[in-house]
Design a protein around this motif. Structure first.
Motif, short mmCIF file in Angstrom:
data_model
loop_
_atom_site.label_atom_id
_atom_site.label_comp_id
_atom_site.label_asym_id
_atom_site.label_seq_id
_atom_site.Cartn_x
_atom_site.Cartn_y
_atom_site.Cartn_z
N THR A 1 0.82 -1.21 0.00
CA THR A 1 0.00 0.00 0.00
C THR A 1 0.85 1.25 0.00
O THR A 1 0.65 2.17 -0.81
CB THR A 1 -0.93 0.01 1.23
N VAL A 2 1.84 1.31 0.91
CA VAL A 2 2.67 2.51 1.06
C VAL A 2 3.51 2.75 -0.19
O VAL A 2 3.62 3.89 -0.66
CB VAL A 2 3.57 2.38 2.31
N ILE A 3 4.11 1.69 -0.74
CA ILE A 3 4.94 1.86 -1.94
C ILE A 3 4.11 2.40 -3.09
O ILE A 3 4.53 3.31 -3.82
CB ILE A 3 5.61 0.53 -2.31
N LEU A 4 2.92 1.84 -3.27
CA LEU A 4 2.05 2.33 -4.33
C LEU A 4 1.66 3.79 -4.10
O LEU A 4 1.60 4.58 -5.04
CB LEU A 4 0.79 1.46 -4.43
N PHE A 5 1.42 4.14 -2.84
CA PHE A 5 1.09 5.52 -2.49
C PHE A 5 2.28 6.45 -2.75
O PHE A 5 2.15 7.49 -3.39
CB PHE A 5 0.72 5.60 -1.01
N VAL A 6 3.45 6.07 -2.24
CA VAL A 6 4.62 6.96 -2.26
C VAL A 6 5.13 7.17 -3.67
O VAL A 6 5.37 8.30 -4.11
CB VAL A 6 5.74 6.38 -1.37
N VAL A 7 5.32 6.09 -4.41
CA VAL A 7 5.94 6.18 -5.73
C VAL A 7 4.92 6.45 -6.82
O VAL A 7 5.15 7.23 -7.73
CB VAL A 7 6.74 4.90 -6.04
N GLY A 8 3.79 5.78 -6.73
CA GLY A 8 2.84 5.85 -7.84
C GLY A 8 1.67 6.77 -7.63
O GLY A 8 0.85 6.94 -8.52
N ASP A 9 1.55 7.37 -6.43
CA ASP A 9 0.41 8.21 -6.12
C ASP A 9 -0.87 7.38 -6.25
O ASP A 9 -0.82 6.16 -6.28
CB ASP A 9 0.37 9.44 -7.03
N GLN A 10 -2.01 8.03 -6.31
CA GLN A 10 -3.27 7.28 -6.33
C GLN A 10 -3.49 6.52 -7.62
O GLN A 10 -4.27 5.57 -7.66
CB GLN A 10 -4.44 8.24 -6.08
N SER A 11 -2.80 6.92 -8.71
CA SER A 11 -3.00 6.23 -9.99
C SER A 11 -2.54 4.79 -9.92
O SER A 11 -3.19 3.89 -10.47
CB SER A 11 -2.28 6.97 -11.11
N ALA A 12 -1.40 4.54 -9.24
CA ALA A 12 -0.91 3.16 -9.10
C ALA A 12 -1.86 2.35 -8.24
O ALA A 12 -2.15 1.18 -8.53
CB ALA A 12 0.49 3.16 -8.49
N LEU A 13 -2.36 2.95 -7.14
CA LEU A 13 -3.29 2.26 -6.26
C LEU A 13 -4.58 1.91 -6.99
O LEU A 13 -5.10 0.79 -6.89
CB LEU A 13 -3.59 3.14 -5.04
N LYS A 14 -5.09 2.87 -7.77
CA LYS A 14 -6.31 2.62 -8.54
C LYS A 14 -6.07 1.55 -9.60
O LYS A 14 -6.96 0.75 -9.90
CB LYS A 14 -6.79 3.92 -9.19
N GLY A 15 -4.84 1.54 -10.17
CA GLY A 15 -4.53 0.53 -11.16
C GLY A 15 -4.54 -0.86 -10.60
O GLY A 15 -5.11 -1.79 -11.19
N ILE A 16 -3.91 -1.03 -9.43
CA ILE A 16 -3.90 -2.34 -8.78
C ILE A 16 -5.31 -2.76 -8.40
O ILE A 16 -5.69 -3.93 -8.52
CB ILE A 16 -2.97 -2.32 -7.55
N GLU A 17 -6.12 -1.80 -7.95
CA GLU A 17 -7.52 -2.10 -7.62
C GLU A 17 -8.25 -2.62 -8.86
O GLU A 17 -8.97 -3.62 -8.81
CB GLU A 17 -8.22 -0.85 -7.10
N ALA A 18 -8.03 -1.95 -10.01
CA ALA A 18 -8.67 -2.37 -11.25
C ALA A 18 -8.22 -3.77 -11.64
O ALA A 18 -9.03 -4.61 -12.08
CB ALA A 18 -8.36 -1.38 -12.37
N GLY A 19 -6.90 -4.04 -11.47
CA GLY A 19 -6.40 -5.38 -11.80
C GLY A 19 -7.00 -6.45 -10.93
O GLY A 19 -7.32 -7.55 -11.40
N ALA A 20 -7.15 -6.14 -9.63
CA ALA A 20 -7.75 -7.12 -8.71
C ALA A 20 -9.20 -7.42 -9.09
O ALA A 20 -9.64 -8.57 -9.06
CB ALA A 20 -7.67 -6.60 -7.27
N ILE A 21 -9.93 -6.37 -9.48
CA ILE A 21 -11.33 -6.57 -9.87
C ILE A 21 -11.43 -7.40 -11.14
O ILE A 21 -12.34 -8.22 -11.30
CB ILE A 21 -12.02 -5.21 -10.04
#
Length: 517
Positions: free
Chosen positions: A470-490
């Motif tokens: 979670t933190v790495i995605l937040f720190v390096v990728g901002d919310q776009s990386a987090l949203k991307g991983i969420e989309a992949g999981a779905i």
């Protein structure tokens, strides 16, 4: 050779021990490697990765919509059949097994793990969204009308009641039966045994378990990130402090510290106690809201909400010739896929704490009881929020607005806003702690080859890994990386549904063979 831990068999020769920790020699390293690859891929170019995974998600929602809807319906029918047939008498752990937890604590742990945070995030937001056409309306009913209010409540309860818990329960029944009653490893791959025999302990079974580890870790990492954003948005709204990245990291740090402490305390002295406290705070918040709304008004609305759910249950379960395909794919199919990202976590955790319970009891407590709670909760929050809109309250004058602050804007219209807002923030933390605890226990169990008795510190290691993702995605990728991983999981939702349907078939084959013998 199989050894037994916690009444469940696993194969120690398939595991490796390092510094007192116990990992499966294939599932653990492959899961870690895939997690690393996926995180790095998401961070190389976060916007591009997010766009690619968003396309994958949209394709999954569109092209597998019929299958997803059908699979959800099949699981509801399967669970209801367990309750009304003699198979409901099957007791996890055998006829002489005794429950490890009292019924109330059992329910509290299960419910807190399953959808506690979601009730806070969407308790107000979803009914208001359907009513105001934030993203279209159920069955294309005209927005901002009395009919839209009924459809909004019926659709919301539809998304949070029998269907999601049927997905969880189907997983729990399979894992619990093959683990406790058949002495197989405590993992989803054991459900393949009726079809492929001992091969379920080989490559096919390992692939299934790695898949469930990945979908659980990334599905939960995105949930932690989204909860952090809502908590800090709420604090900003209430106190007026800046909604900064530092506050979001502080939320995650608090969750990890409290979760680590409760994991080290164990199920009985840690997670059970915290879940019970959690439900007491939720009850206090609920009572405060009902008092502010008015008891008689609330009771009348409960009847209306239950009626709305019954009225719209069949139309919303049907996927054929729907006039609202965009709404169905954007809401219902999305939800069923999202519940699948939590399916391994909640299903395996529910199985873990359900030894000594009959399958009929599990249907009642794991499926029916949460439906009753959802009707009460969404009536108090969502239906009341719609009433404030009808009354002309400025809280939603511009529509739903920010989902993160919706519950706080509603609570501001009622008495005791300071107490209720603080209760929401506390619940966000504790609900997140209980669910991330469950995730750490389940992922650790799977990565240890189905061994349910690994050291507590090993579960803490998985907890830290989920937080780091979670933190790495937040720190390096901002919310776009987090949203991307969420989309992949779905996007992995339909494959998981297909897997559970296969496991249900394996369960039915096994119990039929047992009945003959």
């Amino acid at each position: 050779m199989n050894h037994t831990a916690g009444g469940v068999a696993f194969r120690p020769e398939a595991n490796i021990e390092v510094l007192g920790l116990n990992f499966h020699r294939f599932i653990f390293p492959v899961s870690i490697l895939l997690m690393l690859v996926l995180v790095v891929a998401a961070l190389v170019d976060p916007p591009a990765a997010s766009l690619f995974l968003e396309h994958a998600k949209q394709a999954s929602l569109k092209y597998f919509a019929s299958f997803t809807m059908l699979a959800g319906n099949i699981m509801v029918v399967f669970c209801v059949a367990l309750a009304v047939t003699p198979y409901g008498n099957i007791r996890l752990g055998g006829k002489q097994a005794k429950p490890e937890f009292r019924t109330l604590s059992w329910f509290c742990m299960m419910f807190a793990a399953g959808m506690g945070v979601g009730l806070l995030y969407w308790g107000v937001a979803e009914p208001v969204a359907h009513y105001t056409a934030w993203f279209k309306t159920p069955l294309n009913i005209a927005k901002d009308t009395p009919e839209a209010a009924h459809a909004a409540m019926g659709a919301t309860i539809f998304h949070w009641s029998l269907h999601p818990w049927a997905i969880y329960l189907s997983t729990a029944v399979v894992v619990g039966y093959f683990g406790y009653n058949k002495g197989l490893p405590f993992s989803l791959s054991s459900g393949l045994q009726p079809f492929i025999g001992k091969a379920h302990k080989g490559a096919i079974g390992h692939i299934v378990d790695v898949f469930t580890v990945i979908i659980t870790v990334f599905g939960h990492a995105t949930s932690v990130g989204l909860a952090a954003m809502q908590a800090t948005a709420g604090i900003t709204y209430v106190l007026g402090v800046p909604n900064t990245f530092a506050y979001q990291m502080l939320f995650i740090a608090v969750v990890v510290i409290v979760a680590a402490f409760t994991l080290l305390r164990g199920l009985n002295n840690g997670i059970k106690v915290l879940s019970n406290i959690n439900m007491l705070i939720a009850l206090a918040l609920f009572v405060a809201v009902v008092s502010g709304v008015g008891g008689w008004v609330f009771l009348a609305n409960v009847v209306n909400t239950a009626t709305d759910y019954a009225t719209f249950f069949v139309p919303l379960s049907n996927w054929l010739n729907r006039p609202d395909q965009d709404w169905m794919q954007g809401w219902t199919v999305f939800y069923w896929a999202w519940w699948c990202t939590w399916g391994p976590l909640v299903g395996v955790f529910v199985a873990r704490i359900s030894k000594g319970r009959t399958l009929r009891q599990m249907v009642g407590v794991v499926m029916v009881a949460p439906t009753v709670v959802s009707i009460l909760w969404f009536t108090a929050f969502g239906n009341s929020a719609i009433d404030t809109i009808v009354a002309g309250s400025p809280a939603f004058a511009d529509g739903l607005g920010s989902v993160d602050t919706a519950i706080f804007r509603f609570l501001e219209t009622l008495p005791m806003f300071g107490f209720t807002a603080a209760a929401v923030v506390m619940l966000l933390v504790i609900f997140m702690v209980t669910s991330v605890n469950s995730a750490a226990i389940v992922v650790d169990n799977l990565a240890a080859g189905g061994n349910p008795d690994t050291p507590a510190i090993q579960q803490v290691i998985w907890l830290v890994m989920i937080a780091l993702v979670t933190v790495i995605l937040f720190v390096v990728g901002d919310q776009s990386a987090l949203k991307g991983i969420e989309a992949g999981a779905i996007a992995l939702g339909p494959p998981f549904l297909a897997l559970i349907l296969v496991l249900i078939a394996g369960f039915m084959k096994a119990v039929a063979q047992e009945a003959k013998s």
